[in-house]
Design an enzyme around this catalytic site. Structure first.
Site, PDB file in Angstrom:
ATOM      1  N   GLY A  33       0.845  -1.411   0.036  1.00  0.00           N
ATOM      2  CA  GLY A  33       0.135  -0.123  -0.002  1.00  0.00           C
ATOM      3  C   GLY A  33       0.813   1.351  -0.100  1.00  0.00           C
ATOM      4  N   ASN A  34       0.241   2.344   0.241  1.00  0.00           N
ATOM      5  CA  ASN A  34       0.968   3.576   0.352  1.00  0.00           C
ATOM      6  C   ASN A  34       0.425   4.642   1.279  1.00  0.00           C
ATOM      7  OD1 ASN A  34      -0.779   5.463  -1.331  1.00  0.00           O
ATOM      8  ND2 ASN A  34      -0.527   3.825  -2.846  1.00  0.00           N
TER       9      ASN A  34
END
Ligand code: CTP
Ligand code: CA
Length: 228
Positions: A33-34
């Protein structure tokens, strides 16, 4: 006041916005993810709806309530977001505020990946995701009148932002400096440097809700300038 009024109406405009991160699954319990809270895109969606636009918000995994009077479509991966955005065209304005993962595992494992005795490394093969923003801007029959991108940069902000403006054939790009304490990712305040063909404007620092209205004022100005 005047052209900068935060109350200028967006009635009659269909505004498509993507927001939040994307999650790229590695196996049933893990993902890549980020760091994106989705707040900027959600603020823009809320402000556009408040000002009378017909708003569709394609949202990655975030823990934010849906803004009032907005059609929200929840997605998880970059591939999901790509499909949802394309399916929502045509629109008058597209604002790509999502932090789309650039790479995704070539194949998600169907079962949980286990540590292997005697091996201290794990190699994942990642492949590029579709560039949603560039595809919307290059759409042959349903290109929105205004395509707006975001760019999160840590350095050479104008150079990289203008590079993306040109390469993706955008009408406007809003750059924010990330990695600076008290603005950008995961917080309520932000400052944007917005660039278009022959102009630029600094917005903020201000609350993301206020920045959303300032950006929408600029959207209206650019629409007026580019409409014959
Ligand atoms: N974007 C997109 N689809 C992708 C990657 C990015 O739609 N697969 C959009 C983002 O939503 C943003 C803009 O492109 O509006 C710029 O994203 P950014 O990550 O800053 O640029 P990239 O083109 O991915 O380049 P890099 O990450 O290498 O700087
Ligand atoms: Ca990227």
């Amino acid at each position: 006041p005047g052209a900068g009024s935060a109350t200028a109406s967006l009635a009659g405009l269909r505004v498509l916005i993507s927001a939040g991160p994307t999650y790229e699954d590695i196996d049933p319990v893990r993902f890549i993810g980020n760091r994106s809270s989705g707040k900027m895109g959600f603020s823009i969606a809320a402000a556009a709806a408040r000002r009378g636009a017909d708003v569709v918000l394609v949202a990655g995994p975030v823990s934010l309530p849906s803004p009032e009077a907005v059609t929200r479509i929840n997605v998880r991966s970059a591939a999901d977001m790509h499909a949802a955005v394309m399916a929502q065209l045509p629109a008058d304005v597209y604002i790509g505020a999502a932090a789309v993962a650039d790479f995704t595992p070539r194949e998600a494992s169907a079962s949980k990946i286990k540590k292997r005795p005697g091996s201290d490394t794990l190699t994942l093969e990642l492949v590029r995701t579709p560039d949603i923003l560039a595809e919307v801007a290059a759409h042959a029959s349903q290109r929105p009148r205004l395509v707006v991108g975001f760019a999160a940069e840590t350095d050479n902000v104008e150079g990289y932002a203008r590079g993306k403006l040109d390469n993706k054939r955008l009408d406007m790009i809003a750059a924010n400096r990330v990695g600076v304490a008290g603005s950008g990712f995961e917080c309520d305040d932000n400052a944007l440097s917005v660039f278009w063909g022959d102009g630029e404007r600094a917005l903020g620092p201000a609350a993301k809700t206020e920045l959303a209205d300032l950006l929408l004022d600029l959207v209206l100005e650019r629409l007026a300038d580019t409409t014959p």
